[in-house]
Scaffold this motif. Structure first.
Motif, short mmCIF file in Angstrom:
data_model
loop_
_atom_site.label_atom_id
_atom_site.label_comp_id
_atom_site.label_asym_id
_atom_site.label_seq_id
_atom_site.Cartn_x
_atom_site.Cartn_y
_atom_site.Cartn_z
N UNK A 1 0.79 -1.22 0.00
CA UNK A 1 0.00 0.00 0.00
C UNK A 1 0.82 1.27 0.00
N UNK A 2 1.75 1.35 0.91
CA UNK A 2 2.57 2.56 0.98
C UNK A 2 3.47 2.70 -0.24
N UNK A 3 4.02 1.59 -0.72
CA UNK A 3 4.90 1.65 -1.89
C UNK A 3 4.16 2.14 -3.12
N UNK A 4 2.91 1.74 -3.27
CA UNK A 4 2.12 2.20 -4.42
C UNK A 4 1.90 3.71 -4.36
N UNK A 5 1.76 4.22 -3.16
CA UNK A 5 1.49 5.65 -3.01
C UNK A 5 2.75 6.49 -3.19
N UNK A 6 3.86 6.01 -2.64
CA UNK A 6 5.06 6.85 -2.60
C UNK A 6 6.22 6.31 -3.42
N UNK A 7 6.18 5.04 -3.81
CA UNK A 7 7.32 4.42 -4.46
C UNK A 7 8.31 3.89 -3.43
N UNK A 8 9.30 3.15 -3.90
CA UNK A 8 10.27 2.53 -3.02
C UNK A 8 11.34 3.51 -2.53
N UNK A 9 11.75 4.42 -3.39
CA UNK A 9 12.89 5.28 -3.04
C UNK A 9 12.66 6.14 -1.79
N UNK A 10 11.50 6.70 -1.58
CA UNK A 10 11.30 7.42 -0.31
C UNK A 10 11.48 6.53 0.92
N UNK A 11 11.11 5.27 0.81
CA UNK A 11 11.30 4.34 1.91
C UNK A 11 12.78 4.08 2.15
N UNK A 12 13.53 3.96 1.06
CA UNK A 12 14.98 3.76 1.16
C UNK A 12 15.63 4.96 1.82
N UNK A 13 15.25 6.16 1.40
CA UNK A 13 15.84 7.37 1.98
C UNK A 13 15.54 7.46 3.47
N UNK A 14 14.33 7.10 3.85
CA UNK A 14 13.96 7.13 5.27
C UNK A 14 14.83 6.18 6.08
N UNK A 15 15.03 4.98 5.56
CA UNK A 15 15.85 4.00 6.29
C UNK A 15 17.31 4.40 6.33
N UNK A 16 17.82 4.96 5.25
CA UNK A 16 19.21 5.43 5.27
C UNK A 16 19.39 6.56 6.28
N UNK A 17 18.46 7.49 6.29
CA UNK A 17 18.56 8.61 7.22
C UNK A 17 18.51 8.13 8.67
#
Length: 221
Positions: free
Chosen positions: A9-25
């Motif tokens: 659900x979240x990936x469809x809304x925002x894509x994968x890259x925002x999730x990656x950036x959040x985890x890296x940060x």
């Protein structure tokens, strides 16, 4: 299998890259206060320290397909040698430099010839390779670790996971993830992700008749 409506659900809304950036940060923030002794702590990646694993993540986010292929050719298709070479390039001379280099790639969308979801998986798994030995805890968003679990249960790309859990039923006790059939392995989604990617210590967090077999299939990461 997990309902993709729940897991993606979240990936469809925002894509994968925002999730990656959040985890890296989040990982950069956790690493900010480490002592020299902590930087030198052995990680869950066999033979690598906490600092070296962070440099490995930086290397992965600094390689496009052309540079990755050039490195493979340079190393005569010795993939372990290529990984070691790229890690050394990003290590820097001090832990502070290692961390700064990692901070610089937080927003990067550069990647080797892998799907973005594999980069998310690498970030979470290697993040735990760093955090677990240091006793640092991160409460990951459930939809993110479920998304990663769904990816790994069907893939042996980069890391053997699908083969490792063959003949087992995995059931998350804190979220919707479930896959496979056979002797059951149950526990937190994160522990299932880490165990299916070969981190034996996370089997301590799991229950069920299949844990012994899964543990026997874990090895150096």
């Amino acid at each position: 299998m997990t309902d993709p409506k729940l897991t993606a659900g979240r990936a469809r809304k925002t894509g994968i890259w925002p999730l990656i950036r959040t985890e890296r940060a989040a990982l950069a923030a956790d690493a900010a206060g480490l002592t020299a002794e902590q930087w030198a702590t052995p990680s869950l990646c066999s033979g690598l320290t906490v600092r070296e694993v962070l440099a490995h993540l930086t290397a992965g986010a600094s390689l496009n397909t052309v540079r990755w292929l050039a490195g493979v050719i340079r190393c005569r298709f010795d993939f372990d040698k290529q990984v070691a070479m790229r890690l050394a390039e990003q290590l820097g001379t001090t832990p502070a430099e290692t961390l700064e280099r990692f901070r610089q790639i937080v927003p990067s969308e550069t990647k080797p010839p892998l799907p973005a979801i594999a980069m998310l998986g690498e970030t979470i798994v290697h993040g735990e390779d760093i955090r677990r030995p240091l006793g640092v805890r991160r409460d990951y968003p459930m939809e993110v670790v479920t998304l990663v679990a769904d990816y790994y249960q069907g893939s042996d790309l980069v890391v053997v996971a699908k083969k490792r859990i063959s003949g087992l039923e995995l059931v998350a006790t804190d979220g919707p993830f479930t896959t496979g059939s056979g002797p059951r392995v149950s526990g937190p989604t994160l522990a299932l992700v880490m165990a299916m990617t070969g981190r034996e210590t996370y089997c301590d967090d799991l229950d069920g008749d299949g844990v012994k077999l899964l543990r026997s299939r874990c090895g150096p990461a």
